[in-house]
Design an enzyme around this catalytic site. Structure first.
Site, PDB file in Angstrom:
ATOM      1  N   ARG A  17       0.847  -1.202   0.000  1.00 19.15           N
ATOM      2  CA  ARG A  17       0.000   0.000   0.000  1.00 19.15           C
ATOM      3  C   ARG A  17       0.886   1.258   0.000  1.00 19.15           C
ATOM      4  O   ARG A  17       1.063   1.906  -1.010  1.00 19.15           O
ATOM      5  CB  ARG A  17      -0.945  -0.028   1.227  1.00 19.15           C
ATOM      6  CG  ARG A  17      -2.177   0.848   1.077  1.00 19.15           C
ATOM      7  CD  ARG A  17      -1.938   2.305   1.379  1.00 19.15           C
ATOM      8  NE  ARG A  17      -1.402   2.512   2.730  1.00 19.15           N
ATOM      9  CZ  ARG A  17      -0.895   3.660   3.138  1.00 19.15           C
ATOM     10  NH1 ARG A  17      -0.827   4.703   2.323  1.00 19.15           N
ATOM     11  NH2 ARG A  17      -0.406   3.789   4.358  1.00 19.15           N
ATOM     12  N   ASP A  18       1.485   1.567   1.132  1.00 17.98           N
ATOM     13  CA  ASP A  18       2.266   2.807   1.215  1.00 17.98           C
ATOM     14  C   ASP A  18       3.446   2.771   0.245  1.00 17.98           C
ATOM     15  O   ASP A  18       3.784   3.773  -0.385  1.00 17.98           O
ATOM     16  CB  ASP A  18       2.785   2.980   2.652  1.00 17.98           C
ATOM     17  CG  ASP A  18       2.956   4.440   3.035  1.00 17.98           C
ATOM     18  OD1 ASP A  18       2.746   5.301   2.168  1.00 17.98           O
ATOM     19  OD2 ASP A  18       3.317   4.696   4.185  1.00 17.98           O
ATOM     20  N   HIS A 210       4.002   4.328  12.659  1.00 14.44           N
ATOM     21  CA  HIS A 210       4.165   4.227  11.209  1.00 14.44           C
ATOM     22  C   HIS A 210       5.246   5.242  10.838  1.00 14.44           C
ATOM     23  O   HIS A 210       5.001   6.441  10.819  1.00 14.44           O
ATOM     24  CB  HIS A 210       2.822   4.557  10.544  1.00 14.44           C
ATOM     25  CG  HIS A 210       2.869   4.606   9.055  1.00 14.44           C
ATOM     26  ND1 HIS A 210       2.401   3.588   8.261  1.00 14.44           N
ATOM     27  CD2 HIS A 210       3.333   5.550   8.199  1.00 14.44           C
ATOM     28  CE1 HIS A 210       2.562   3.908   6.987  1.00 14.44           C
ATOM     29  NE2 HIS A 210       3.132   5.102   6.913  1.00 14.44           N
ATOM     30  N   HIS A 212       8.614   6.744   8.616  1.00 12.27           N
ATOM     31  CA  HIS A 212       9.299   6.847   7.316  1.00 12.27           C
ATOM     32  C   HIS A 212      10.763   7.167   7.565  1.00 12.27           C
ATOM     33  O   HIS A 212      11.113   7.792   8.574  1.00 12.27           O
ATOM     34  CB  HIS A 212       8.641   7.930   6.458  1.00 12.27           C
ATOM     35  CG  HIS A 212       7.369   7.479   5.814  1.00 12.27           C
ATOM     36  ND1 HIS A 212       7.256   7.272   4.469  1.00 12.27           N
ATOM     37  CD2 HIS A 212       6.159   7.162   6.344  1.00 12.27           C
ATOM     38  CE1 HIS A 212       6.023   6.862   4.189  1.00 12.27           C
ATOM     39  NE2 HIS A 212       5.333   6.787   5.307  1.00 12.27           N
ATOM     40  N   CYS A 243       9.495   9.074  -0.946  1.00 12.90           N
ATOM     41  CA  CYS A 243       8.626  10.073  -0.346  1.00 12.90           C
ATOM     42  C   CYS A 243       8.233  11.049  -1.455  1.00 12.90           C
ATOM     43  O   CYS A 243       9.091  11.596  -2.130  1.00 12.90           O
ATOM     44  CB  CYS A 243       9.366  10.800   0.767  1.00 12.90           C
ATOM     45  SG  CYS A 243       8.423  12.178   1.404  1.00 12.90           S
ATOM     46  N   ASN A 252       9.143   4.053   3.629  1.00 19.33           N
ATOM     47  CA  ASN A 252       8.904   3.559   4.993  1.00 19.33           C
ATOM     48  C   ASN A 252      10.177   2.943   5.552  1.00 19.33           C
ATOM     49  O   ASN A 252      11.071   2.554   4.803  1.00 19.33           O
ATOM     50  CB  ASN A 252       7.836   2.459   4.962  1.00 19.33           C
ATOM     51  CG  ASN A 252       6.495   2.965   4.492  1.00 19.33           C
ATOM     52  OD1 ASN A 252       6.163   2.872   3.318  1.00 19.33           O
ATOM     53  ND2 ASN A 252       5.729   3.522   5.395  1.00 19.33           N
TER      54      ASN A 252
HETATM   55 ZN    ZN Z   1       3.259   6.352   5.263  1.00 23.15          ZN
END
Ligand code: ZN
Length: 292
Positions: A17-18, A210, A212, A243, A252
């Site tokens: 997902r991310d 969560h 990064h 990012c 991440n």
């Molecule tokens: Zn994120």
């Protein structure tokens, strides 16, 4: 489902997902299913499989409903989760009988407008309504705060803002709270201090991080979280996903690095690093071979 005890940590893999959401290439439903099935074999107890969001805004997550339906979800010790943003996503989650969903709101007005096209207050009202609905439907839900440790656009975010949002989401029935360093600006001392504040509102076992690795502080922030008693982390194999705000920045925190760090500190993750590497090589081969 893994047990919460002090020696175990729970890692939610978010590369599907991310990670993919922040890559310019758009993978097919079948490729995403192959990735998630490979991740499932690596011992991860939680995998975020996609997001039920507007495909025009996030084309990488288009047809996440088909990904959900096509997955081999027979492994009962894995929790497959989906990120949603609004009532429409909630409808899809209900129709597909998704058992655990996640919803995030931003603690930065600028980021909230950019990310969800809603002012913070409206986004929070919206999220609280969805959290309540999820509870009524018997789902569990992680409600989280984006930019909880500061914002690329707005700089530091006061803990009062984050705590007020967390309280509202807890009141609505959130079963877990996520604190996200969405733009990768957190420093370890800020992570510790925010956890100590939010930890007054909810037990630490309800709180996940969560993080990064945008500025290379990701692992130090994981360690700060572990030091503060946090045992749940989102991460992405190979740090997949740059990012979108900072060219060349990493995504991440890398799952394999979180596993190595946690195990070096004496925690158990039950993740097979060899199988994780296979999953990573599948993702990289799909990203490398897709045209965009
Ligand atoms: Zn994120």
């Amino acid at each position: 489902m893994a047990n919460f005890n002090d020696a175990n940590i729970i890692i939610q893999e978010v590369s599907a997902r991310d990670g993919l959401q922040n890559e310019p290439q758009i993978l097919s439903v079948y490729q995403r299913i192959q990735i998630i099935d490979a991740l499932s074999r690596a011992g991860l107890s939680r995998i975020q499989i996609g997001a039920f969001v507007n495909p025009r805004l996030v084309p990488q997550m288009a047809d996440s409903d088909l990904v959900w339906s096509g997955l081999d979800r027979n492994k009962k010790d894995i929790r497959y989760t989906v990120l949603i943003l609004n009532d429409r996503g909630m409808e899809t989650a209900l129709n597909l009988k998704v058992e655990h969903i996640e919803i995030y709101v931003s603690a930065s007005e600028t980021h909230s407008l950019k990310n969800s096209h809603m002012e913070m207050k409206k986004a929070l009202d919206n999220a609280a309504g969805i959290v309540r609905r999820a509870g009524q439907a018997g789902m569990s839900i992680t409600a989280g705060i984006m930019c909880a440790f500061g914002c690329y656009y707005e700089g530091p975010i006061h803990s009062d803002i984050v705590c007020a949002m967390v309280s509202r989401l807890l009141d609505a029935g959130a079963t877990e709270i996520g604190l996200a360093d969405t733009t990768g600006v957190a420093k370890p001392e800020e992570v510790k201090s925010m956890i100590s504040q939010v930890g007054k509102l909810a037990p630490l076992e309800m709180i996940g991080l969560h993080l990064h690795d945008t500025r290379g502080c990701g692992l130090q922030n994981v360690e700060a979280g572990l030091d503060s008693g946090i045992r749940k982390f989102d991460s992405s194999v190979g740090g997949i996903g740059g990012c979108p705000f900072i060219p060349g920045a990493t995504g991440n925190v890398p799952t394999e690095k979180v596993v190595e760090l946690a195990e070096r500190l004496g925690f158990k993750t039950f993740i097979d690093l060899g199988k994780l590497r296979i999953a990573e090589s599948i993702i990289r081969s799909f990203l490398d071979s897709s045209n965009y």
